[in-house]
Design an enzyme around this catalytic site. Sequence first.
Site, mmCIF file in Angstrom:
data_model
loop_
_atom_site.group_PDB
_atom_site.id
_atom_site.type_symbol
_atom_site.label_atom_id
_atom_site.label_comp_id
_atom_site.label_asym_id
_atom_site.label_seq_id
_atom_site.Cartn_x
_atom_site.Cartn_y
_atom_site.Cartn_z
ATOM 1 C CE LYS B 90 -2.415 -0.897 3.787
ATOM 2 N NZ LYS B 90 -2.061 -2.292 4.091
ATOM 3 C CB CYS B 179 -9.833 1.123 15.349
ATOM 4 S SG CYS B 179 -9.133 2.721 15.056
ATOM 5 C CG MET B 180 -7.013 3.544 18.023
ATOM 6 S SD MET B 180 -6.444 1.917 17.607
ATOM 7 C CE MET B 180 -5.752 1.312 19.096
ATOM 8 C CG MET B 363 -8.721 -3.601 14.458
ATOM 9 S SD MET B 363 -9.144 -2.141 15.389
ATOM 10 C CE MET B 363 -7.897 -1.046 14.801
ATOM 11 N N GLY B 400 -4.631 1.455 14.432
ATOM 12 C CA GLY B 400 -5.043 1.241 13.057
ATOM 13 C C GLY B 400 -4.738 2.452 12.197
ATOM 14 C CD GLN B 401 -8.366 5.409 10.748
ATOM 15 O OE1 GLN B 401 -7.710 5.728 9.762
ATOM 16 N NE2 GLN B 401 -9.644 5.157 10.686
HETATM 17 S S1 SF4 Z 1 2.602 2.840 7.326
HETATM 18 FE FE1 SF4 Z 1 1.464 0.923 7.168
HETATM 19 S S2 SF4 Z 1 0.471 1.036 5.175
HETATM 20 FE FE2 SF4 Z 1 2.127 2.526 5.156
HETATM 21 S S3 SF4 Z 1 3.878 1.438 4.296
HETATM 22 FE FE3 SF4 Z 1 4.013 1.261 6.515
HETATM 23 S S4 SF4 Z 1 3.038 -0.673 6.988
HETATM 24 FE FE4 SF4 Z 1 2.389 -0.100 4.903
#
Ligand code: SF4
Lengths: 78, 774
Positions: B90, B179-180, B363, B400-401
């Site tokens: 990503k 999430c948190m 999560m 998460g975020q």
């Molecule tokens: S912050 Fe998360 S989504 Fe972005 S490169 Fe690192 S592991 Fe991947």
Amino acid sequence: MPIKSYLAHPFDNKKEELQQALSLIKGCEIIPAENENVLVIVTETKNDEEDNKLKETIEKIESLKLLALVSGFNTPKK
Amino acid sequence: MSASLSSRRSFIKKMAASAAMTAAATMFPGIIFASEQLTGISNGSLDWKKGPCRFCGVGCGILVGIEEGKAVAVKGDPNSSVNKGLLCVKGYHQTMCIQAKDRLEYALVKKNGTYVKTPINEALDIVADKMKETIEKHGKDAVAMYTSGQSTIPEGYVASKFMKGAIGTNNLDCNARLCMASAVAGFLTTFGADEPMGCYEDFDHADYYVTWGNNMAEMHPVLFSRMLEQKNKRGARIIDFATRTTRSSMASNRSILFEPQTDLAVGNAICYEIVNNGWVNKTFVEKYCNFSKGLTQMGYGLEDKYKFSDKPTKINFEDYKTFLEDYTSEKVSKYSKVSVKDIKYLASIFGDPNKKVMSLWCMGVNQHTRGTWMNNIIYNIHLLTGKISQPGNGPFSLTGQPSACGTAREVGTFTHKLPKGVVMNPKHRELAAKIWKVPVERIPSKPTYHTTEMFRAVDRGDIKFIWTQAVNPLVSLPRTSRFRPGMKKKSCFVVVSDVFPTPTTDVADVILPASWHIEKSGLYGNSERRTQHWDKMVEGPGDTTPDAWMFIEVAKRMGYGDLFPYSRENHVEEIYNEYRQFHEGKKHGMAPLEVLKKQSGAIWPYVNGKSTQWRFNAKYDPACSNGEDFHFYGKPDGKAVVWQRPYEPAPELPDSEYPFWLNTGRVIEHWHTGSMTRRIPVLHKGMPHSYLEFHPDDAKALGIKNGEKIKVTSRRGSCIMPASINERGLPTKGQVFAPFFDENMLINDVTLDAFCPISKEPDFKKCAVKVEKV
Ligand code: SF4
């Protein structure tokens, strides 16, 4: 002009065979891992149609167990 | 082909190769490629600008290659200690979404049922007028704002100041609630201070990583690769404790599966073993711990306007020991389906005084109707054994975020929060009033709506104006089957600020075109308390505007201009400098902007020009002042709390009508609701749609084949998706799993809006469903 990279996983003990088969395919660069059963492939083709054909050709190789796309870029056609 | 084009192509080929080699490194730690392949990505003519990744809470440092005003490449920042040049799939492709054909470039205002392109200033006039009119007619608690852990620190700060300081309502919450919130409640109840005590350097020291319901190989891939590297290099061991076999389980040394919800019992059984085998670190516990219990049988928040507050009572070690008698390994094994041997094995890892252990979770533990309890229980294990606040030893709650910590938790975009402390505390309100320059009476002392209750209030017609930013609640909320029709009701005026169209913009009365991450300057705070800054890198298209600036413009139009005296060019810096005043001091000092501009982030507390890597440990943390080795200064007596928290079942269990557990989650290719990553061709092709995973035995018994269309139904709604058997993951028998990224297959129509009574975080991991072929 698509440029893509893949991880190609050969069947057990078939890494060299896979490398050999890939080396005969035009538009396909290979970077074998030295110590693991996997190869990085970078493909470069003129258009999406050629790209699809090339992928099909690679997927037909018998020593190939799994082909996993990692990244895909499109560069200007000029 | 021109020379520059050919060198550009060769550069891109190297980028592609490097991405694949990185991906390989996450699967095969220690993998070696011929060295010449790893070098030689020349910088070409690109101008590389640093920042944090747009996606997850790991907070990898990225370098974005800019050419002629366009972002053309992304690579990992080798100077970032978070990722040391690595990125996940990503990360590499993140900037590819910004030029998507359906990018929201102009404001759209719904007129007679159709969206009309409208200049941004006019759209902001409409928003301000509507907000003002709603307050005049129905009172200030009739307007609400729902923001994001993807919002930047200045955006969250301005949202809080606008709602709580200017308007005077606590109707502000954010998606980090989903999430948190349980992590926050866990930290506050145990330590009185939010966020992990350790940092990512812990990975380099730990002997064991115990992951609790957490598929890090897909959700925190760069951190997982750091664990794999240590596994390979030093023989560190990964123990995966989960309800589903995932890529993480496959790469672990040991995978232990448990029945949903029984992690509470297994956690207590680990404590039982620790206590009864004499593995308690007595000196640590006597010096630094108290024991407490809270209320039980609290319900699950299923009814509207549900209220709960815990009543802690002090207990002693003997009381706690007696409580644990119900959790012998033998008793717990019967309903958790974890073998006695495995429970004892887990306990022995923590019980070994010579081994350093990290617990990691996200999560699975937080999205839990007893999420706060589950966080407390993990802390209990680390406190009883004294494995905390030392390099390689510690409980590490992952986020998460990308700025769940920096924005949602530190700035405080929750209904009960202020940039420092909580609205219920008069001293905290006084400090906020002083810095914001508003009368203290304007900041209300009672929290109002947490996320689930906020959207219930929209449905009931109590909230008549809502403004959402960088968030897609109609895909991500639990039980969207109630909230979608709720948001469509005429009783509520809906403003949605986003980068792309989503099912949430579909119900908006006004859509505001937001700038994307690198089209504005900003700051994010990641899981290890690291604050990271970036400068605007490229111009956004059309009328796109940073969210912070849209709030300021609306505030000005509503007559609060004097509270927002920032300049458009420099507002990020001005806001950050104002915000830093809240956290001055040794316990939470934030690094000055000049420092953050120079380096790839700094960890707070930032004291005397230095990041604090391990809090509460006098060796590393200058805020410790009790003269002892450890000081849990978040609590008035400097002691952390071991909580007596029992096992209680989930609110909805599989039965004869709905015989399967439904678990939901994420995949590596997509960021949450997929609004960005589904517009990145390579990620979309890699994972084009959602699916319903089955255990092969269940699929066989039902005669279900891979790819067949299955209708999954709960008491609340249904969703049709293709079956997936033996593909990405493997749920336990009697359980199905679906990722929630796909707006064309809304699995959250099926989930349950039950939540943890203390944290108010919903449980997306457990409800009862039936499945049928269609
Ligand atoms: S912050 Fe998360 S989504 Fe972005 S490169 Fe690192 S592991 Fe991947």
